[in-house]
Design an enzyme around this catalytic site. Sequence first.
Site, short mmCIF file in Angstrom:
data_model
loop_
_atom_site.label_atom_id
_atom_site.label_comp_id
_atom_site.label_asym_id
_atom_site.label_seq_id
_atom_site.Cartn_x
_atom_site.Cartn_y
_atom_site.Cartn_z
CE LYS A 55 -3.40 -2.58 -0.18
NZ LYS A 55 -4.35 -3.34 0.52
C1 PLP Z 1 -5.39 -4.31 0.74
C2 PLP Z 1 -6.85 -4.20 0.66
C3 PLP Z 1 -7.69 -4.73 1.65
C4 PLP Z 1 -7.21 -5.61 2.78
O1 PLP Z 1 -6.17 -5.20 3.52
P1 PLP Z 1 -5.29 -6.24 4.36
O2 PLP Z 1 -4.51 -5.36 5.26
O3 PLP Z 1 -4.45 -7.00 3.38
O4 PLP Z 1 -6.22 -7.14 5.11
C5 PLP Z 1 -9.05 -4.50 1.55
N1 PLP Z 1 -9.57 -3.82 0.52
C6 PLP Z 1 -8.80 -3.33 -0.47
C7 PLP Z 1 -9.45 -2.57 -1.58
C8 PLP Z 1 -7.43 -3.52 -0.44
O5 PLP Z 1 -6.68 -3.05 -1.46
#
Ligand code: PLP
Length: 358
Positions: free
Chosen positions: A181
């Site tokens: 992210k």
């Molecule tokens: C990364 C992501 C998640 C989940 O996050 P995690 O920390 O991996 O559980 C949920 N929704 C979207 C759109 C994402 O890109």
Amino acid sequence: MRIPLSKPSLGKEEEALVLSVLRSGQLTRGPILRQFEQEFAEYLGVKHAVGVSSGTAALHIALLSLGIEPGDEVITTPFSFVASVNAILYVRARPVFVDIDPKTYNIDVNKIEDKITPQTKAILPVHVFGVPCDMDRLMELCEFHNLFLLEDACESLGATYGKNKLGSFGHASVFSGYPNKNITWVEGGMFCTDDDDISRLARMLRNQGRDESTWLTHHTVGYNYRLSDVHSAIGLAQLRKIEEINKKRDNLARYYTMQLRNLPLLTPFHLPGRVWFVYVIELEEDRDAIMSGLRERGIECKPYFQPIHLQPYYRKAQLKGRFPVCEEVSKRVLALPFYTGMAKNEVKVVVEALKAVL
Ligand SMILES: *Cc1c(COP(=O)(O)O)cnc(C)c1O
């Protein structure tokens, strides 16, 4: 030269803060978690931020603390990371998919109203790849039909819509700190809301249903979704650099788009207010051949996203063909290497490889 799809960008600030937590003896439920939550809430412009162990955990406690129950319907997009739909299934509610807008990849707000029934309790839009959804229309729909608005802002920390940050519009919103992210706290998430009661419930749910003011009194069936102070330290150091990080990613995306002009592909949307989670192009044809050509040249790339309603575990719902824009877009998208510390010459290597295989 091997170029990865994504790579976290960590520095001295993260190291120093982690070390101070390790030496403090307070590894979890401590002051750095509270500091991270406070600065996160301030940055976003919301009243409460609750640190949790993942973005998925944030989605789960969001639906629970909004009171979504078995049999309720939640309107959402099939073009997302699978977690946004899984969380709806965790609470035994029913995901109701709406097709996407090909110009943003986000939920098509003009197709939502037809899907609203007396069972509908919430809309869960995802700001896909960092592009803002049409928040005016979403808020209007939620207000008119008395629905909760839960923003999945996992890919869009720092993005704005009008004057405000994404994640500050809904009754609640969620973020992820997963390493790919925009900023990372390794494994972790953040749940945000302006509502005192929803926030209190979310805090209880993340810590075994415990009211924080009492010792071992469990008011509800909760979970262990806690975020440690070690993770919080990394997130806090990253958060303090977010403007700079998003700026670098924006420059990188512009550079990519400039280098890719005149090639037979669609470059991504440079829309106002957006941030850059990934750099995704659309190919006219032969995606598989292009992907293997890039991989042979050491360039990592991924088809991003595959429709959730076509995932093997979802096939029994027999929704194939029902969301044609999503299915079409999914066949053409390709994420190229993209990360904060990426050098311009690395972009050039990717672009040259792409030219060679096209
Ligand atoms: C990364 C992501 C998640 C989940 O996050 P995690 O920390 O991996 O559980 C949920 N929704 C979207 C759109 C994402 O890109």
